[in-house]
Write an enzyme that holds these catalytic residues in place. Structure first.
Site, PDB file in Angstrom:
ATOM      1  N   GLU A 132       0.822  -1.207   0.000  1.00  0.00           N
ATOM      2  CA  GLU A 132       0.000   0.000   0.000  1.00  0.00           C
ATOM      3  C   GLU A 132       0.858   1.259   0.000  1.00  0.00           C
ATOM      4  O   GLU A 132       1.909   1.304   0.633  1.00  0.00           O
ATOM      5  CB  GLU A 132      -0.902   0.037   1.240  1.00  0.00           C
ATOM      6  CG  GLU A 132      -1.944  -1.052   1.294  1.00  0.00           C
ATOM      7  CD  GLU A 132      -2.749  -1.005   2.573  1.00  0.00           C
ATOM      8  OE1 GLU A 132      -2.558  -0.051   3.365  1.00  0.00           O
ATOM      9  OE2 GLU A 132      -3.557  -1.920   2.796  1.00  0.00           O
ATOM     10  N   CYS A 168       4.357  -7.480   8.146  1.00  0.00           N
ATOM     11  CA  CYS A 168       5.120  -6.974   9.286  1.00  0.00           C
ATOM     12  C   CYS A 168       5.185  -8.049  10.356  1.00  0.00           C
ATOM     13  O   CYS A 168       4.219  -8.774  10.574  1.00  0.00           O
ATOM     14  CB  CYS A 168       4.445  -5.715   9.840  1.00  0.00           C
ATOM     15  SG  CYS A 168       5.343  -4.922  11.201  1.00  0.00           S
ATOM     16  N   CYS A 225       1.862  -5.535  16.392  1.00  0.00           N
ATOM     17  CA  CYS A 225       1.051  -4.591  17.162  1.00  0.00           C
ATOM     18  C   CYS A 225      -0.412  -5.043  17.126  1.00  0.00           C
ATOM     19  O   CYS A 225      -0.949  -5.339  16.057  1.00  0.00           O
ATOM     20  CB  CYS A 225       1.191  -3.181  16.597  1.00  0.00           C
ATOM     21  SG  CYS A 225       2.874  -2.526  16.703  1.00  0.00           S
ATOM     22  N   CYS A 268      -3.085  -3.154  14.738  1.00  0.00           N
ATOM     23  CA  CYS A 268      -2.699  -2.810  13.364  1.00  0.00           C
ATOM     24  C   CYS A 268      -3.061  -3.903  12.370  1.00  0.00           C
ATOM     25  O   CYS A 268      -2.812  -5.089  12.616  1.00  0.00           O
ATOM     26  CB  CYS A 268      -1.196  -2.531  13.327  1.00  0.00           C
ATOM     27  SG  CYS A 268      -0.595  -1.991  11.717  1.00  0.00           S
ATOM     28  N   SER A 278       6.592   5.285  17.465  1.00  0.00           N
ATOM     29  CA  SER A 278       5.247   4.829  17.826  1.00  0.00           C
ATOM     30  C   SER A 278       5.256   4.449  19.300  1.00  0.00           C
ATOM     31  O   SER A 278       5.775   3.394  19.664  1.00  0.00           O
ATOM     32  CB  SER A 278       4.843   3.636  16.957  1.00  0.00           C
ATOM     33  OG  SER A 278       4.739   4.013  15.602  1.00  0.00           O
ATOM     34  N   HIS A 299       2.322   5.113  21.892  1.00  0.00           N
ATOM     35  CA  HIS A 299       0.971   4.577  22.115  1.00  0.00           C
ATOM     36  C   HIS A 299       0.631   4.206  23.556  1.00  0.00           C
ATOM     37  O   HIS A 299      -0.460   3.682  23.808  1.00  0.00           O
ATOM     38  CB  HIS A 299       0.708   3.371  21.209  1.00  0.00           C
ATOM     39  CG  HIS A 299       0.874   3.647  19.758  1.00  0.00           C
ATOM     40  ND1 HIS A 299       0.247   4.703  19.127  1.00  0.00           N
ATOM     41  CD2 HIS A 299       1.613   3.028  18.790  1.00  0.00           C
ATOM     42  CE1 HIS A 299       0.578   4.713  17.849  1.00  0.00           C
ATOM     43  NE2 HIS A 299       1.409   3.716  17.619  1.00  0.00           N
ATOM     44  N   CYS A 341      -3.645   1.660   8.053  1.00  0.00           N
ATOM     45  CA  CYS A 341      -2.494   1.001   7.442  1.00  0.00           C
ATOM     46  C   CYS A 341      -2.710  -0.508   7.365  1.00  0.00           C
ATOM     47  O   CYS A 341      -2.965  -1.167   8.367  1.00  0.00           O
ATOM     48  CB  CYS A 341      -1.241   1.313   8.271  1.00  0.00           C
ATOM     49  SG  CYS A 341       0.266   0.699   7.536  1.00  0.00           S
TER      50      CYS A 341
END
Length: 360
Positions: free
Chosen positions: A103, A123, A127, A130, A228, A230, A347
């Protein structure tokens, strides 16, 4: 042959010419008994005129063009899906040479056009909020495949005489998990003979791979750096981001302070707000304590809903209260403007949706 050239040649029999920095192209030309100044001409064809064929490079000899064709590929990406939001955001799903999809997002701002690029197919970070990590990591992208994303978007902008003015490396994947290719990409798009995008207009983000943060700091690039985060504490961060179990929050903060000391640059902290998880006033107070004395900026992110995940959006009033609490404690903070809310903007969402349709 340089270490970087070895790195690229191990990837494929026909490496992408977009993966090569200018000095590497000069070295290759010397090995071919060609004049090094030809490298600048090649880069002009690639990045200014944006041709996709070596035959189009008319000021190069036919012999040199044949050498280029024999040893390099000009990476092309196939557009599988293109979604356009009401706010002008465009999300692309591109297909790579091996059939994998990635993407890329074009975001329009008052100050220009920003492109969010992907660095990996999938990935491995995991996470829990995600969509990018669904399906795991398939492979790293070559620098040239990352460059090709920017060029593909630029080709679309050429139709309206616009240009890519900034790049953010916040798409699918963990950039620091593909460190060498990411670094080559940064140098190529920043170079005067490359895409010539200023360092202050490039942002790279990491989930917190500590050894690579130190390595990136030592590069002393004037590129914007985001982490990141969070969460305001170890317990919540480990729940949201399993990487925190390997790279503990206190050690991460030490690495960030090293980066600031080494570069003189501030750090941006990405803080996604998840309803009932990390969005209460006491969380904001704890976050302010964590960041006390650190040269930083906090981006509060109203999270996009991901069907495969259980998290819910924080109410708008609570987001403003969280921001107010941070400001009262001296934290530099903004709420990120939401874009692409009416398309698969989170994402990894578009890629995940396409995979689901393929398996039906």
């Amino acid at each position: 042959m340089t270490e970087q050239k070895v790195r690229k040649e191990l990837k494929t029999d026909m490496p992408s010419i977009y993966s090569f920095e200018l000095h590497e192209m000069k070295e290759w030309l010397k090995e071919q008994d060609e004049k090094p100044f030809r490298a600048a001409q090649i880069f002009e064809w690639l990045y200014e005129k944006r041709v996709t064929s070596f035959d189009a490079m008319s000021n190069l000899s036919k012999e040199l063009r044949e050498k280029l064709k024999a040893q390099f590929a000009i990476t092309t990406l196939k557009t599988v899906i293109k979604q356009t939001s009401q706010d002008g955001t465009i999300k692309f799903l591109f297909e790579l040479h091996d059939g994998y999809t990635i993407e890329t997002v074009l975001m329009r701002h008052e100050y220009g056009n920003s492109v969010c690029v992907t660095t990996q197919v999938g990935c491995r970070i995991g996470c829990t909020f995600c969509a990018s990590t669904l399906g795991g990591l398939k492979r790293n992208l070559e620098a040239g495949e990352i460059v090709a994303q920017v060029l593909k978007v630029q080709q679309a902008l050429d139709e309206t005489d616009e240009r890519v003015s900034s790049v953010v490396i916040m798409g699918i994947g963990e950039p620091f998990d593909n460190f060498e290719e990411m670094l080559a990409f940064l140098k190529i798009i920043n170079h005067d003979n490359g895409l010539n995008i200023g360092a202050r207009h490039i942002t790279v983000s990491t989930s917190g791979i500590i050894p690579k943060i130190y390595q990136f700091a030592d590069e002393q690039m004037q590129i914007n750096f985001a982490v990141s985060l969070h969460a305001p504490n170890t317990e919540i961060r480990s729940r949201l981001m399993p990487i925190n179990k390997a790279y503990k929050l206190p050690k991460l903060m030490e690495a960030i302070e090293y980066y600031i000391q080494k570069t003189g640059r501030r750090v941006s902290f990405e803080y996604g707000l998840f309803g009932g998880v990390n969005d209460q006033v006491h969380h904001a107070e704890e976050l302010a304590d964590l960041l006390k004395g650190i040269k930083c900026h906090v981006n509060l992110i109203p999270v996009n809903y991901v069907p495969e995940r259980d998290y819910v959006r924080t109410p708008r009033e609570q987001i403003f209260l969280f921001e107010k609490t941070l400001k009262e404690r001296g934290v530099n903070v903004t709420i990120r403007r939401e874009q692409g809310h009416d398309i698969d903007a989170a994402c990894g969402q578009l890629r995940a949706k396409e995979r689901q349709e393929e398996t039906r």
